[in-house]
Design an enzyme around this catalytic site. Structure first.
Site: not given
Ligand code: NAP
Length: 457
Positions: A133, A159-160, A209, A231-232, A265, A362
């Site tokens: 998101w 993202a939801s 994510g 991309e984490l 990120c 992080e």
């Molecule tokens: P997140 O919880 O991992 O959510 C990201 C996406 O993954 C959402 O669409 C989420 O769906 C889905 N998701 C969550 N758990 C999942 C699973 N077990 N299996 C499959 N899909 C799953 O991430 P966030 O906390 O919202 O975002 C922040 C993280 O993203 C931070 O660690 C940040 O550094 C990282 N990020 C990395 C980059 C990069 O380019 N390296 C860029 C931006 C953000 P739901 O919303 O439905 O749960």
């Protein structure tokens, strides 16, 4: 997690959405797969026309789109508008360059006993994108623009908490002329990802994510032998050496930490200052962070809006409290304001020791950790003392030090005397637990292609 628009500035639920049923998911995959069989044969010129028309719409609608982004995830209107315009730039970049990036790669036929030999890039098929998101349009566009220009089709599981941004993207691309079902938004929770990814009609996946989400998608894709880009997270260092332009470094450090309310990120998260300039750096950095205006993200005078989710704000608050309880010093911020919405103030923390969680974790919010180092060796050591390796920033006017940072920091990117920014022209991605694969640039479009070797006797 409900699929809903919840205004982070007020906590109000604006609109809820029903997740797609199993039958709807099945139908979407079937449509995507069917579309791929014809879409893959469209010309680059035709795809470029659709991509440029999408870019035109993104530009024309940037104000309304910005309002939607701000409503769903809380960034300021100015940064939301900049994001919408950047998406237009991304579409134009791949419209202009995709054909050259995917041109046949000739080999010397004589050396391989052929009359003709070359590598040909071909699209893989249906690609699943699981997106976060924090940049609700840009993250998805930097997948969609190259993937579709290469002849793939996309299914977006966003993202939801950003369902309207997700629906907007599919809509604007359809209005730009991309054929039906080339790019579909599926409103589903994360539990639906496994089923989609295991479907034999889905060829590959990209996820941006958190680490747990990346681990899950990477494991399933590994089991299915399907390529992925992950991309984490990141905990990027921002190093300041004595020869740096300190005023510029501090101003940039503030922006680098609080951009997107610290939820990027590639936001700089750990500030590493040489002992000769440490006190000056901390004093001016704290002053810069304190001067920021936190508030309503639709107010043009606001610098920092709310965090995107309540759980995200609570997590940041807990990380700061735990560090303070363990002996770290809070130089500014650190107190959640007494107001509705998920606000958290710009915060600076010093005196962090290796045994604190803050040293390695992080922090996804406007919280900066500052470390004092005696020399460049210690600066590089602390920069690398993380399981992440996304990007890095180093400030020095000394050419020898610049080379040491470029060579020595374990990261997918290094920015000297600047802050990390994603550009369509530059590869973007990480090493270590920040993931693998690259987005953007020529590398980004090739990730979802089969480089087919062609040998003709
Ligand atoms: P997140 O919880 O991992 O959510 C990201 C996406 O993954 C959402 O669409 C989420 O769906 C889905 N998701 C969550 N758990 C999942 C699973 N077990 N299996 C499959 N899909 C799953 O991430 P966030 O906390 O919202 O975002 C922040 C993280 O993203 C931070 O660690 C940040 O550094 C990282 N990020 C990395 C980059 C990069 O380019 N390296 C860029 C931006 C953000 P739901 O919303 O439905 O749960």
């Amino acid at each position: 997690m409900p699929i809903a628009t919840i205004n982070p500035a007020t906590g109000e639920t604006v609109q809820t959405f029903t997740a797609a049923s199993d039958e709807e998911v099945e139908a979407a995959i079937a449509r995507a797969y069917a579309r791929f069989t014809s879409y893959r044969h469209t010309s680059f010129a035709q795809r470029a026309q659709w991509a440029n028309a999408t870019a035109d719409l993104l530009e024309a609608e940037a104000d309304q789109t910005a309002a939607l982004i701000t409503l769903e995830m809380g960034k300021t209107l100015a940064s939301a508008k900049a994001e919408a315009l950047k998406c237009a730039k991304g579409f134009r970049y791949y419209a202009e360059n995709a054909e050259a990036m995917l041109a046949d790669e000739p080999a010397d036929p004589g050396k391989v006993g052929a009359s003709e030999a070359y590598g040909r890039y071909q699209p893989l098929g249906v690609v699943l994108a699981v997106m976060p998101w924090n940049f609700p349009l840009w993250q998805a566009v930097r997948f969609a623009a190259p993937a579709l220009m290469a002849g793939n089709v996309g299914i977006l599981k966003h993202a939801s908490n950003v369902p309207q941004c997700a629906l907007y993207l599919a809509d604007v691309m359809a209005r730009g002329g991309f054929p039906d079902d080339c790019f579909q938004t599926l409103l589903v929770g994360s539990s639906a990802v496994e089923r989609i990814l295991r479907d034999p009609r889905v060829a590959a996946a990209t996820l941006t994510g958190s680490e747990p989400a990346g681990q899950s998608v990477g494991a399933i894709a590994g089991d299915e032998i399907k390529p992925t880009v992950l991309e984490l997270g990141g905990s990027d260092p921002f190093i300041v050496m004595p020869s740096a332009d300190l005023d510029a470094a501090v101003t940039t450090a503030v922006t680098a930490r609080v951009q997107n309310c610290g939820q990027s990120c590639i936001a700089a998260k750990r500030f590493i200052a040489h002992t000769d300039i440490y006190d000056q750096f901390v004093d001016t950095f704290v002053a810069g962070m304190q001067a920021l205006r936190v508030g309503d993200p639709t107010d043009p005078d606001t610098d920092v809006g709310p965090l995107a989710t309540e759980s995200g704000r609570d997590e940041v608050e807990k990380q700061v409290e735990d560090a303070a309880a363990a002996g770290a010093v809070i130089r500014c911020g650190g107190q959640r304001p007494d107001r509705p919405g998920w606000f958290y103030p710009p915060t600076v923390i010093t005196d962090i020791s290796k045994d604190m969680a803050l040293y390695t974790d992080e922090v996804f919010g406007p919280v900066a950790s500052v470390y004092r180092v005696r020399d460049i060796d210690e600066a590089i050591e602390i920069a690398n003392a993380t399981t992440f390796g996304l990007s890095s920033n180093a400030w020095t006017r000394d050419a020898t030090e610049q080379r040491r940072f470029i060579d020595g920091i374990e990261a997918g990117q290094v920015f000297i005397n600047g802050m990390t920014v994603s550009y369509p022209e530059l590869p973007f991605g990480g090493v270590k637990r920040s993931g693998y694969g690259r987005e953007l640039s020529a590398q980004g479009i090739r990730e979802f292609c089969n480089l087919k070797t062609v040998w003709v006797a």
